[in-house]
Design a protein around this motif. Structure first.
Motif, PDB file in Angstrom:
ATOM      1  N   CYS A 111      -1.618   3.375  61.999  1.00 36.38           N
ATOM      2  CA  CYS A 111      -2.329   1.720  62.470  1.00 36.38           C
ATOM      3  C   CYS A 111      -3.454   1.336  61.333  1.00 36.38           C
ATOM      4  O   CYS A 111      -3.574   1.987  60.314  1.00 36.38           O
TER       5      CYS A 111
ATOM      6  N   CYS B 135      -6.359   3.083  60.628  1.00 35.60           N
ATOM      7  CA  CYS B 135      -6.180   3.971  59.366  1.00 35.60           C
ATOM      8  C   CYS B 135      -5.812   4.317  58.367  1.00 35.60           C
ATOM      9  O   CYS B 135      -6.403   4.946  57.474  1.00 35.60           O
TER      10      CYS B 135
ATOM     11  N   VAL C  86      -1.416   9.570  63.089  1.00 33.07           N
ATOM     12  CA  VAL C  86      -2.730  10.000  62.262  1.00 33.07           C
ATOM     13  C   VAL C  86      -4.087  10.082  63.632  1.00 33.07           C
ATOM     14  O   VAL C  86      -4.147  10.555  64.076  1.00 33.07           O
ATOM     15  N   CYS C  87      -4.414   8.988  64.681  1.00 31.46           N
ATOM     16  CA  CYS C  87      -4.715   8.755  64.786  1.00 31.46           C
ATOM     17  C   CYS C  87      -4.406   8.966  67.202  1.00 31.46           C
ATOM     18  O   CYS C  87      -5.487   8.191  68.032  1.00 31.46           O
TER      19      CYS C  87
ATOM     20  N   CYS D  13       0.641   5.721  66.697  1.00 32.02           N
ATOM     21  CA  CYS D  13      -0.173   6.206  65.228  1.00 32.02           C
ATOM     22  C   CYS D  13       0.367   7.461  64.923  1.00 32.02           C
ATOM     23  O   CYS D  13      -0.776   8.188  66.383  1.00 32.02           O
TER      24      CYS D  13
HETATM   25 ZN    ZN Z   1      -4.534   4.894  63.106  1.00 32.12          ZN
END
Ligand code: ZN
Length: 201
Positions: free
Chosen positions: A72, A75, A62-63, A60
């Motif tokens: 994901c 998120c 972001v995370c 992902c």
């Molecule tokens: Zn994520």
């Protein structure tokens, strides 16, 4: 030179199995001969699953959890608290914490822990990305949920110092987790309690 006892294709699968963690040469042979005797479908299903594992999954953006869709589902989930971030070492830790059902915020997966012995420094982990997320200012609490091991503790300490300037509340999971253990292997009740009893650092 001794004559090879096994056909090359059989030996190759045994060798591949034997490279996996927790599988010795005996288990590797057993699994290979099991698949030899199994129906065509079972062996084929396994090979498709292995191929898809690499083709369909990514991190992902972001995370950095493992996902098929980016961002994901965690998120993307509007119902989850976007002010809370839980920092873990590995994707399996996310799974363990989700199983505890004690947490409803976001995650950040570091992909390891700082270990001078193994030559792993902060630059080998997703630390810069975490700092960037924290700098954006959306978090009101950062839970440092690295493992209660030497490496996990030093990683938490490092992050604490690195993130101090942003003035966000930082917490660590409560004691009571087995020292030297992995979150991944902690039962969900213990892990849930450790989350609820998390302490300011
Ligand atoms: Zn994520």
């Amino acid at each position: 030179m001794a004559t090879p006892v096994l056909p090359r294709s059989v030996q190759r699968l045994i060798d591949e199995f034997a490279r996996l963690p927790g599988i010795g040469p005996k288990s590797a042979s057993r699994l290979t001969f099991y698949l030899l005797r199994a129906t065509d479908n079972q062996a084929l299903d396994l090979s498709v699953a292995l191929q898809e594992l690499k083709e369909r999954t990514r991190l992902c953006s972001v995370c950095f959890n493992i996902t098929e869709d980016d961002p994901c589902p965690i998120c993307e989930d509007e119902a989850r608290d976007a002010h809370l971030v839980c920092v873990v070492e590995e994707p399996l830790d996310v799974l363990a914490i989700e199983r505890s059902r004690a947490y409803g915020g976001r995650y950040h997966v570091l992909h390891g822990a700082i270990s001078p012995v193994e030559g792993i420094g902060p630059e080998d982990l997703r630390v810069t990305e975490l700092v960037q997320r924290v700098a954006q200012g959306q978090f009101t609490e950062i839970i440092l949920a690295t493992n209660p091991t030497l490496e996990g503790e030093s990683t938490a300490l490092y992050l604490q110092r690195r993130l101090a300037e942003y003035g966000v509340r930082m917490t660590r999971l409560a004691r009571g987790l087995p020292v030297g253990g992995d979150l991944e292997y902690t039962d969900e009740i213990t892990l849930g309690r450790a989350l609820e009893g998390r302490q300011e650092v």
